[in-house]
Each structure stands twice: as structure tokens, then as C-alpha cells.
Design a protein around this motif. Structure first.
Motif, short mmCIF file in Angstrom:
data_model
loop_
_atom_site.label_atom_id
_atom_site.label_comp_id
_atom_site.label_asym_id
_atom_site.label_seq_id
_atom_site.Cartn_x
_atom_site.Cartn_y
_atom_site.Cartn_z
N GLN A 1 0.86 -1.19 0.00
CA GLN A 1 0.00 0.00 0.00
C GLN A 1 0.89 1.24 0.00
OE1 GLN A 1 -3.67 1.90 2.71
NE2 GLN A 1 -2.40 0.29 3.54
N ILE A 2 0.52 2.24 -0.78
CA ILE A 2 1.15 3.56 -0.69
C ILE A 2 0.19 4.38 0.17
CG2 ILE A 2 1.93 5.59 -1.95
CD1 ILE A 2 2.53 3.78 -4.32
N VAL A 3 0.59 4.64 1.42
CA VAL A 3 -0.38 5.05 2.43
C VAL A 3 0.08 6.28 3.20
CG1 VAL A 3 0.66 3.45 4.09
CG2 VAL A 3 -1.69 4.22 4.43
N LYS A 4 -0.87 7.12 3.56
CA LYS A 4 -0.61 8.26 4.44
C LYS A 4 -0.52 7.80 5.89
CE LYS A 4 -0.59 12.34 2.24
NZ LYS A 4 0.52 13.30 2.42
N CYS A 5 0.44 8.35 6.62
CA CYS A 5 0.59 8.07 8.04
C CYS A 5 0.71 9.39 8.80
CB CYS A 5 1.83 7.22 8.30
SG CYS A 5 1.83 5.65 7.41
N PHE A 6 0.47 9.34 10.10
CA PHE A 6 0.39 10.58 10.88
C PHE A 6 1.10 10.40 12.22
CE2 PHE A 6 -3.30 9.76 8.30
CZ PHE A 6 -3.45 10.93 7.56
N ARG A 7 1.98 11.34 12.54
CA ARG A 7 2.69 11.29 13.82
C ARG A 7 2.79 12.69 14.40
NH1 ARG A 7 7.55 6.92 12.42
NH2 ARG A 7 6.13 5.21 11.90
N ASP A 8 2.37 12.82 15.64
CA ASP A 8 2.38 14.12 16.31
C ASP A 8 3.75 14.35 16.94
OD1 ASP A 8 1.67 16.51 17.40
OD2 ASP A 8 0.34 15.69 18.92
N GLU A 9 4.76 14.51 16.07
CA GLU A 9 6.13 14.71 16.54
C GLU A 9 6.66 16.04 16.04
OE1 GLU A 9 7.79 10.19 16.83
OE2 GLU A 9 7.93 11.15 14.89
N ASP A 10 7.77 16.46 16.61
CA ASP A 10 8.39 17.71 16.18
C ASP A 10 8.95 17.53 14.78
OD1 ASP A 10 7.82 18.85 18.64
OD2 ASP A 10 9.75 18.24 19.50
N PRO A 11 8.54 18.37 13.81
CA PRO A 11 9.08 18.23 12.45
C PRO A 11 10.58 18.57 12.43
CG PRO A 11 7.06 19.54 12.46
CD PRO A 11 7.48 19.39 13.89
N ARG A 12 11.26 18.06 11.41
CA ARG A 12 12.66 18.40 11.19
C ARG A 12 12.93 18.22 9.70
NH1 ARG A 12 15.02 12.97 14.19
NH2 ARG A 12 14.66 11.54 12.46
N LEU A 13 14.23 18.28 9.31
CA LEU A 13 14.59 18.21 7.91
C LEU A 13 13.93 17.04 7.19
CD1 LEU A 13 16.42 19.07 5.47
CD2 LEU A 13 18.14 17.52 6.39
N ASP A 14 13.98 15.87 7.79
CA ASP A 14 13.47 14.68 7.11
C ASP A 14 12.26 14.09 7.81
OD1 ASP A 14 14.91 13.91 9.31
OD2 ASP A 14 15.72 12.09 8.41
N ARG A 15 11.41 14.95 8.39
CA ARG A 15 10.21 14.46 9.08
C ARG A 15 9.08 15.46 8.91
NH1 ARG A 15 11.17 13.00 15.13
NH2 ARG A 15 12.09 11.14 14.18
N GLN A 16 7.88 14.96 8.70
CA GLN A 16 6.66 15.77 8.62
C GLN A 16 5.57 15.09 9.44
OE1 GLN A 16 5.32 18.61 6.17
NE2 GLN A 16 7.35 19.22 6.90
N PRO A 17 4.59 15.87 9.96
CA PRO A 17 3.54 15.25 10.77
C PRO A 17 2.65 14.31 9.97
CG PRO A 17 3.10 17.59 10.42
CD PRO A 17 4.49 17.34 9.95
#
Length: 629
Positions: free
Chosen positions: A227-243
Motif C-alpha cells: 500500500q502507498i499510504v498516508k501516516c500521521f505522527r504528532d512529533e516535532d518536524p525536522r529536515l526529514d520528518r513531517q507530521p
């Protein structure tokens, strides 16, 4: 306008016309990228997603009645970013070719023009290179997306999607969906919570991954899922991370770790070939990527995602420091004293000593003393107390170092030999809490590589160094909670020969978990799952999770595992990170159409927003305002 949309259909894109199209009549649609009135003719660069074509409006063009003059007069009113349609003839530019444009051999002499929409002056120019702040570009993201670099990266992303789907379909995988709104289960990243109006006081969690559901697909007998799927994480964003982010999610039944590797290597080889035109067999003739044990990666590189485009490995000096009783260096002696009769005192936080040798000159670059001094500020920004260093002379003595005053000759020679230091080399030291030392040294290594021009500041530089990092610990010790916790998740299968250690020495239990690394970025990670309920109970017990607690948190999965769960395993590849690395982009925000800022906000839509009093009342939620200072 009706004539263009209803009768005159676009028959070419702005970036595709070449010399062989000369004398062809074309209909083009797009945006005015630039406008030049040379006093007899008007020149317009027309842009669409495929590129730019130069238009010429000549009022004296013959053979089309009054149409060219009418088009010329209307063209004199055009402005930047107006949306237009034109009909005209492709004409060769002869000696006036523009080598900077793919369409520079030709131009289109317009005989008919329609303005579909006028545009206000944009807040920044739509250029490939511009110094407009990222905040302004994100505020007007729809304009930023008109720029060719972003359009190229999103096209790359599209090709990754399509190639991935074709590959897995060819391999017999089924593309199956999993729910976004799920039950909250602890142990992973922090979830976003979704309150329920129908069930006041209760919440859903936005899925941080499809992990549990893809395992249920295996128990249901679907055998091969992706599956090509959306995921969600309530973490602090950074260069290689998005919520919110996208994964290529994969799970397979009746497979070993090696089977997962071969499947994913096949995908990567195909992506590089079809999307980038690069045959990775030139780099990896066997079609396989190298493997490195987790322990070795931590020892030599300080993390489990080493960038292997350059050397600069770490050397762990802890045993040497213990052997020499600190070797005359007070800080080292403090660490050595934590051992009694060669046995480490477990009641104290783990401490280590590491060194990194910087050769006298690398790629024609060397570090000045001022630059070395600045490295101390760099490591302090990561929580280090400082940066001990020593420069080695021809005789092996240490210079430019406070350590030189107290280090014993035996210790100095032993360290020089351990790190391979010679005349002019610089040795950098970190010592203290293991987690801090590893993080500081890992980041320092990459920082030095960029400073010494061993790798580019941004992008791959034409190098692609893949690596499987394997055999990590199943558990890690939580100093705050004083208990063992799952290093990844509680459903990872331990090595068969380590099952007996789970309740005796959890820290020595290795497991079938793996990460796929590219140029210092983890692009994918997964594991072979634990499907044996007896071993699962032992894992929970080692973590201090009682049966009742386990059922409350994971009851539906534990029930499913009792109804004939096949051996299974899988992996998730970060689509955004993969696209970033393949496109050579600077950050994830360059490959996500509508990204969030570093603070997790959407400057374009002004999200998140405060709910209204009516919304809160309907959901039966009360907002606790933060205290005012």
C-alpha cells in the motif's frame, strides 16, 4: 475563449517542441513567464508543466487576415502569470537559438490569442532560483509549485508511485487499504487524536502506520500486501520528518528476512532504472546490498544509518581507557573507575570514550585551528560539554591539546595506534553518557565530511551507498522508567538462539529487525514478526507488561494470532524521504506538494485553527489554556 476551449484543443505542450516541428500549427495553453515588447514585435515566454516556448506576436505577419494584428494588440496588454491560449506556427530560430531552453531551436509565431484569466502581480517571481524566504513561498505554495524545480521533483514522485505499483503487481502483491482512524495503542510515536461526536469523551487515533492491520491481512490469508499510504505522527518536524507522510508499506507471509531483502532490492533497482535511468547493477553486480550488524554500525559510526560515501570511522576507546586506568587523563579516569575488577557497574549510566581521526588533508582540504575551535560550538549545540582534541606530530606527540599535559606516554601511543594517527592528523574525542557520545560523534562525522568536501552539502552527488543494518537488540533499557522496553515494537521476532535470554539477560537479545539506509538516511525499516504466543508472552513479561495490560492494549491482535497466524514479515519505505534522495532535494518540504513548516503549521491555509465554542460543545471537549507568563 470558447473558441479555444471548445474548438481549438491543445495539441502540444510548451516544453516538447523541437526543430523537427517546424511549420507545424500548434495550439498552446499556459502562463506568461516573461514579456518583452521590442517595438515592432512582442515576445512572450509561455510556461506550462513541460517547459517554456517563446511566442512571437508580429502585427505584419501575412496569410491570416487581420488575426495577427489583433493578437499583437492584445499581446501588448499581457502581464506576468496571465493565463492564455495561442494558435500559431512553429518557426526555426536559425542563428538566434537559445541554448538555455530545451525549445531554444524554435519559436511560435502567433496568429490568434485568447486571455483566459488575468493575474495580480505575484508576491515573488516564478523563477528556478530565487532568494525568497521559505515562509513566503509556503504561504503562496500554489505559486511556488509553478517553479520548474518543484514540478520536476513532483514528477519524480509520480514516477516512483507508478513504478512501485507496477513492480508489486508484477510480483503478485495485492494493493489493499487500511483504516486511518484506529484505536490508540501505546509504544510507537505520539498519535494525533480525533474526538468522536457520536461517542462523547472517546477518541480515535490517526494511524501512525498500518502495522497491526497489515499483520491482520497476513492472518486473513492475503499472503502479499502493499500500500502507498498516508501516516500521521504528532512529533516535532525536522529536515526529514513531517507530521503527515507517505509510506510504501509491504507485508509478506512465509518469508525469511532474506526474502524481504531480495523483494525490496528488486524494487529499488527498478526505481533507479525507470525513474533516474541509473542501473544499480554497475554498483552492486550481485543485485544485493551489503549488510552490517547494528553493533558494528554503532561502534564505527555512532548510529544505525551510516553514510558510507566517505570514511572517517569512529574508534571506541573505552576498553583502552579501562586498561590504562584513564592513562593520566582525569576525565578518562572517571570512566575507568566505574569498573570494578573489569565488571561494569550497572547501577550507573553507561559511559564510553570515542575518537575520530581527521587525516591531515582530505580531498585537498584541511582544517585550520580556527575551524577546529568552531567544532566545539557545533558539538555543544547537541548537548556535549566540549570537544577534546589533539594534533599529532611526526614523533607521535600531541600538540594543541590540554590533554598533552597529563596523558601518559603509553596511553598516547596506544590511542595513536588504535585510531591510526600519524603526522599532521587530528584526533577528536568525546566521552560520557553513551547516548550523547554516539549522537554527537555521528553528527560530527557528517559535519566534517561536508566541511572537507567529501560529500556535497545537499543531494547525493552522484553517489548511492545502500546498506542493510541488521540484528539490533530487541530491548533497550529505559533509565527513567527503570525497565526494559521494546526498541522497535513488541511483536518483533527474536533470534531463535536468543529466546532463552529474554527472561535472563534481555539486553543481549538480538532480533530480526532491519533498516535500509541510503547515504546516511534511513529510507525503510521493518522486521520479521513474532507470531508464537508463547514467546510473545515472554517478551511482554520482560517488559513488565502483565497479561491483563497486554490484552487491554493489543487484545484484538493477540486474539488474531491465536487463530492460525502464518510466519510473516515486512517493511515500510518512506516515500517522501525516498523522493527527496532520488531528486537530490534539500528537504522533505521540496517533495511534498503542500507541506507543513518546521513548527507543523500550514502557512497557506493558516492551520491548525482554534475550534469554535459550538464545535467544542458538540464534542463535549473543554480547552485548557496555557498559563500566561
Amino acid at each position: 475563449m470558447a473558441r479555444f476551449i471548445d474548438e481549438l484543443k491543445r495539441n502540444a505542450h510548451c516544453g516538447e517542441l523541437r526543430a523537427q516541428d517546424e511549420n507545424r500549427e500548434v495550439v498552446l495553453f499556459g502562463w506568461v513567464a516573461s514579456y518583452r515588447d521590442h517595438g515592432g514585435c512582442v515576445f512572450v515566454d509561455l510556461r506550462d508543466r513541460e517547459g517554456i516556448t517563446q511566442l512571437v506576436f508580429d502585427p505584419n505577419r501575412e496569410g491570416h487576415g487581420n488575426l495577427p494584428r489583433t493578437a499583437y494588440e492584445l499581446a501588448q496588454t499581457l502581464r506576468s502569470e496571465w493565463v492564455i491560449g495561442v494558435r500559431g506556427l512553429v518557426v526555426g530560430r536559425g542563428a538566434n537559438k537559445n541554448p538555455r531552453l530545451a525549445t531554444g531551436e524554435i519559436e511560435v509565431h502567433v496568429v490568434e490569442l485568447s486571455v483566459f484569466n488575468k493575474a495580480e502581480t505575484p508576491p515573488f517571481e516564478i523563477l528556478d532560483e530565487l532568494d525568497t524566504s521559505e515562509e513566503k513561498r509556503l504561504q503562496y505554495r500554489y505559486l511556488d509549485l509553478r517553479r520548474a524545480p518543484l514540478q520536476r521533483t513532483l514528477r519524480t514522485r509520480h514516477r516512483i508511485h507508478q513504478t512501485t505499483r507496477r513492480y508489486f503487481d508484477d510480483k503478485g502483491f495485492l494493493e489493499l487499504e487500511t483504516p486511518f482512524m484506529v484505536k490508540y495503542t501505546p509504544g510507537g510515536a505520539r498519535n494525533f487524536l480525533v474526538p468522536s461526536r457520536v461517542h462523547p469523551g472517546k477518541v480515535y487515533a490517526l494511524a501512525e502506520s498500518p502495522q497491526l492491520f497489515k499483520q491482520l491481512y497476513m492472518i486473513a490469508g492475503f499472503d502479499r500486501y502493499f500500500q502507498i499510504v498516508k501516516c500521521f505522527r504528532d512529533e516535532d518536524p525536522r529536515l526529514d520528518r513531517q507530521p503527515e507522510f507517505t509510506q510504501i508499506d509491504v507485508e509478506m507471509s512465509f518469508v525469511s528476512q532474506t526474502d524481504v531483502f531480495r523483494t525490496m532490492e528488486g524494487l529499488i533497482f527498478r526505481l533507479w532504472k525507470e525513474v533516474l535511468g541509473i542501473d544499480l547493477h554497475d554498483l552492486y553486480p550481485s543485485g544485493r546490498f551489503p549488510e552490517m550488524p547494528f553493533e558494528e554500525s554503532m561502534k564505527h559510526y555512532g548510529n544505525d544509518k551510516p553514510d558510507l560515501r566517505f570514511e572517517l570511522p569512529h574508534t571506541d576507546l573505552t576498553s583502552l581507557v579501562i586498561e590504562h586506568g584513564g592513562g593520566g587523563i582525569p576525565f578518562f579516569k572517571d570512566i575507568a573507575d566505574k569498573f570494578r575488577d573489569g565488571t561494569y557497574r550497572r547501577d550507573l549510566p553507561a559511559q564510553i570514550v570515542k575518537a575520530l581521526r581527521v587525516p591531515a588533508q582530505v580531498a585537498g582540504q584541511s582544517l585550520s585551528r580556527t575551524e577546529v575551535d568552531k567544532l566545539e560550538d557545533f558539538v555543544k549545540g547537541m548537548g556535549a560539554k566540549g570537544l577534546a582534541r589533539a594534533k599529532v606530530d611526526l614523533e607521535g606527540n600531541w600538540t594543541q591539546s590540554p590533554l598533552a599535559k597529563t596523558v601518559t606516554p603509553e596511553m598516547r601511543r596506544a590511542i595513536n595506534q588504535a585510531v591510526g594517527a600519524g603526522d599532521g592528523d587530528l584526533i577528536l574525542f568525546q566521552f560520557g553518557k553513551e547516548s550523547v557520545v554516539q549522537t554527537v560523534m555521528a553528527n560530527l562525522r557528517v559535519h566534517l565530511a561536508k566541511k572537507l568536501k567529501m560529500i556535497p552539502e545537499v543531494g547525493h552527488g552522484g553517489q548511492f551507498k545502500f546498506l542493510w543494518v541488521v540484528d539490533p537488540p530487541l530491548f533497550e533499557y529505559d533509565d527513567d522508567a527503570k525497565t526494559w522496553v521494546a526498541a522497535h515494537h513488541a511483536f518483533t521476532r527474536p533470534h531463535d538462539e536468543h529466546v532463552g535470554l529474554i527472561d535472563k539477560d534481555p539486553g543481549k537479545v538480538l532480533c530480526h529487525r532491519y533498516d535500509l539506509v541510503l547515504n546516511g538516511f534511513e529510507i525503510g525499516g521493518g522486521s520479521i514478526r513474532l507470531h508464537d504466543p508463547v514467546v510473545q508472552a515472554k517478551v511482554f513479561a520482560a517488559m513488565g507488561i502483565a497479561d491483563e495490560d497486554a490484552r487491554q492494549k493489543f487484545g484484538f491482535l493477540l486474539d488474531a494470532l491465536r487463530f492460525g497466524a502464518p510466519p510473516h514479515g515486512g517493511i515500510a519505505v518512506g516515500m517522501d524521504r525516498l523522493a527527496m534522495l532520488m531528486a537530490g532535494a534539500e528537504s522533505l518540504r521540496d517533495v511534498i506538494p503542500f507541506p507543513k513548516t518546521q513548527k507543523g503549521t500550514d502557512l497557506m491555509t493558516d492551520a491548525p485553527t482554534r475550534p469554535t465554542a459550538d464545535q467544542l460543545a458538540e464534542l463535549r471537549i473543554r480547552v485548557i489554556e496555557p498559563p500566561t507568563s
